[in-house]
Design an enzyme around this catalytic site. Structure first.
Site, PDB file in Angstrom:
ATOM      1  N   SER A 178       1.470   2.306   7.835  1.00  0.00           N
ATOM      2  CA  SER A 178       0.682   1.600   6.826  1.00  0.00           C
ATOM      3  C   SER A 178       1.237   1.767   5.418  1.00  0.00           C
ATOM      4  O   SER A 178       1.227   2.863   4.855  1.00  0.00           O
ATOM      5  CB  SER A 178      -0.771   2.091   6.853  1.00  0.00           C
ATOM      6  OG  SER A 178      -1.510   1.520   5.804  1.00  0.00           O
ATOM      7  N   GLU A 187       4.095  -9.205   5.849  1.00  0.00           N
ATOM      8  CA  GLU A 187       3.576 -10.162   4.865  1.00  0.00           C
ATOM      9  C   GLU A 187       4.704 -10.733   4.016  1.00  0.00           C
ATOM     10  O   GLU A 187       4.768 -11.945   3.773  1.00  0.00           O
ATOM     11  CB  GLU A 187       2.539  -9.503   3.949  1.00  0.00           C
ATOM     12  CG  GLU A 187       1.992 -10.473   2.912  1.00  0.00           C
ATOM     13  CD  GLU A 187       1.120  -9.817   1.850  1.00  0.00           C
ATOM     14  OE1 GLU A 187       1.146 -10.283   0.699  1.00  0.00           O
ATOM     15  OE2 GLU A 187       0.413  -8.836   2.181  1.00  0.00           O
ATOM     16  N   CYS A 235     -10.138  -3.780   5.504  1.00  0.00           N
ATOM     17  CA  CYS A 235     -10.409  -4.813   4.515  1.00  0.00           C
ATOM     18  C   CYS A 235     -10.883  -6.068   5.250  1.00  0.00           C
ATOM     19  O   CYS A 235     -10.841  -6.144   6.486  1.00  0.00           O
ATOM     20  CB  CYS A 235      -9.156  -5.111   3.690  1.00  0.00           C
ATOM     21  SG  CYS A 235      -7.772  -5.767   4.665  1.00  0.00           S
ATOM     22  N   HIS A 284       8.614  -6.064   5.258  1.00  0.00           N
ATOM     23  CA  HIS A 284       7.182  -5.999   5.617  1.00  0.00           C
ATOM     24  C   HIS A 284       6.750  -7.357   6.158  1.00  0.00           C
ATOM     25  O   HIS A 284       7.221  -8.408   5.707  1.00  0.00           O
ATOM     26  CB  HIS A 284       6.364  -5.632   4.380  1.00  0.00           C
ATOM     27  CG  HIS A 284       4.917  -5.387   4.653  1.00  0.00           C
ATOM     28  ND1 HIS A 284       4.002  -6.403   4.800  1.00  0.00           N
ATOM     29  CD2 HIS A 284       4.220  -4.230   4.802  1.00  0.00           C
ATOM     30  CE1 HIS A 284       2.808  -5.883   5.028  1.00  0.00           C
ATOM     31  NE2 HIS A 284       2.912  -4.567   5.035  1.00  0.00           N
ATOM     32  N   HIS A 297      -1.335 -10.414   8.314  1.00  0.00           N
ATOM     33  CA  HIS A 297      -0.175 -10.400   7.415  1.00  0.00           C
ATOM     34  C   HIS A 297       0.441 -11.780   7.185  1.00  0.00           C
ATOM     35  O   HIS A 297       1.129 -11.998   6.195  1.00  0.00           O
ATOM     36  CB  HIS A 297       0.922  -9.495   7.989  1.00  0.00           C
ATOM     37  CG  HIS A 297       0.484  -8.087   8.208  1.00  0.00           C
ATOM     38  ND1 HIS A 297      -0.116  -7.669   9.390  1.00  0.00           N
ATOM     39  CD2 HIS A 297       0.572  -6.987   7.430  1.00  0.00           C
ATOM     40  CE1 HIS A 297      -0.378  -6.379   9.302  1.00  0.00           C
ATOM     41  NE2 HIS A 297       0.023  -5.942   8.136  1.00  0.00           N
TER      42      HIS A 297
END
Length: 289
Positions: A225, A130, A13, A128, A75
């Protein structure tokens, strides 16, 4: 011989591409760069960049470093990381994805600007990278829910400010919003924000359509992922003859037998060079059958 096609929408991305470009620019100039955590959740790409001089470090190791350059991946990071860097005279090369950065700022403003301490809820994967950065905007006080089964952790008698990790499912977020809305009590309000990245979310219908077009799907993805797990699940639902592989060595030749059309796709953390390697290996296998 089977027709083998790589999904044109798969691969990095924008945020990941930007982070890797920043790393490669710095490595071209200095030959070495620290990165806080894996730059991308794909061990093959991490290893490639390691060979160029990118050294992955932990948050504990960051505290021990002084007078160096450190890349922050797409992130994002909590405020504490920037404070450590300031104290240790570390130059930050900030590759936080602009979509994530905007979300951090929105959560921070909600936390700081409301007259009473707000109840901030984040739909995301606990732990995670992020999500850690998002929770950090609230001094660690935001509530993280991973799925609709966890919404009873919310205090429905207080106003709720509901945000989402940028790579979560749009449909699941909508279900959570509706479920929370029905439970609100005593005039408390739900303020929900769709903060999912559309460049990622739009890959779900695209990848489902791609999976349906082929007899066999080879989904290329790193085991860490989160986005890959979601997208592979969509592939598997659209085409039960889908297989997840980390690289070309994991292809089972039996999967390719009697297949006319083979599709190769991957996560937002999967580099195109890796999908090309899988395609080349699949072509060699198909030629021998």
């Amino acid at each position: 011989m089977a027709i083998i096609e790589i999904d044109q929408y798969s691969g990095f991305c924008f945020g990941v591409t930007r982070a890797i470009n920043k790393a490669e620019e710095q490595l071209a100039n200095t030959g070495h760069l620290y990165c806080l955590g894996d730059i991308v959740h794909n061990s093959n790409e991490v290893e490639r960049l390691k060979q160029e001089g990118l050294e992955t470090i932990t948050h504990e190791q960051l505290r021990e470093l002084h007078d160096v350059n450190v890349l922050l991946r797409a992130h994002g990071e909590p405020p504490e990381t920037y404070e450590i860097a300031r104290r240790n005279n570390i130059k930050i090369i900030d590759a936080t994805c602009p979509v994530v950065l905007k979300l951090q700022q929105r959560i921070k403003h909600t936390y700081n600007d409301e007259p009473e301490e707000p109840q901030i809820v984040i739909y995301g994967k606990r732990g995670h990278a992020e999500v850690n950065g998002l929770v950090g905007q609230t001094a660690g006080k935001a509530l993280v829910i991973e799925n609709i089964n966890e919404i009873d952790k919310i205090d429905y008698s207080r106003n709720v400010y509901l945000y989402s990790q940028t790579t979560k499912s749009v449909q699941e977020l909508k279900k959570i919003i509706e479920a929370v809305k029905e439970k609100m009590q005593n005039g408390a309000e739900l303020k929900s924000y769709d903060t999912i990245c559309r460049s990622v979310a739009n890959r779900i219908p695209q990848i489902r359509e791609f999976a349906k077009r082929h007899d066999l799907i080879l989904f290329v993805c790193g085991k860490k992922s989160s986005n890959g797990k979601i997208l592979f699940g969509e592939c598997l639902d659209a085409n039960p003859n889908s297989h997840l592989v980390s690289n070309e060595t994991e292809i089972n030749p039996e999967w390719l037998q009697d297949k006319v059309s083979i599709g190769i796709c991957g996560a937002t953390s999967t580099p195109m060079w890796l999908m090309n390697s899988v395609k080349a290996a699949a072509e060699q296998i198909a030629c021998k059958q």
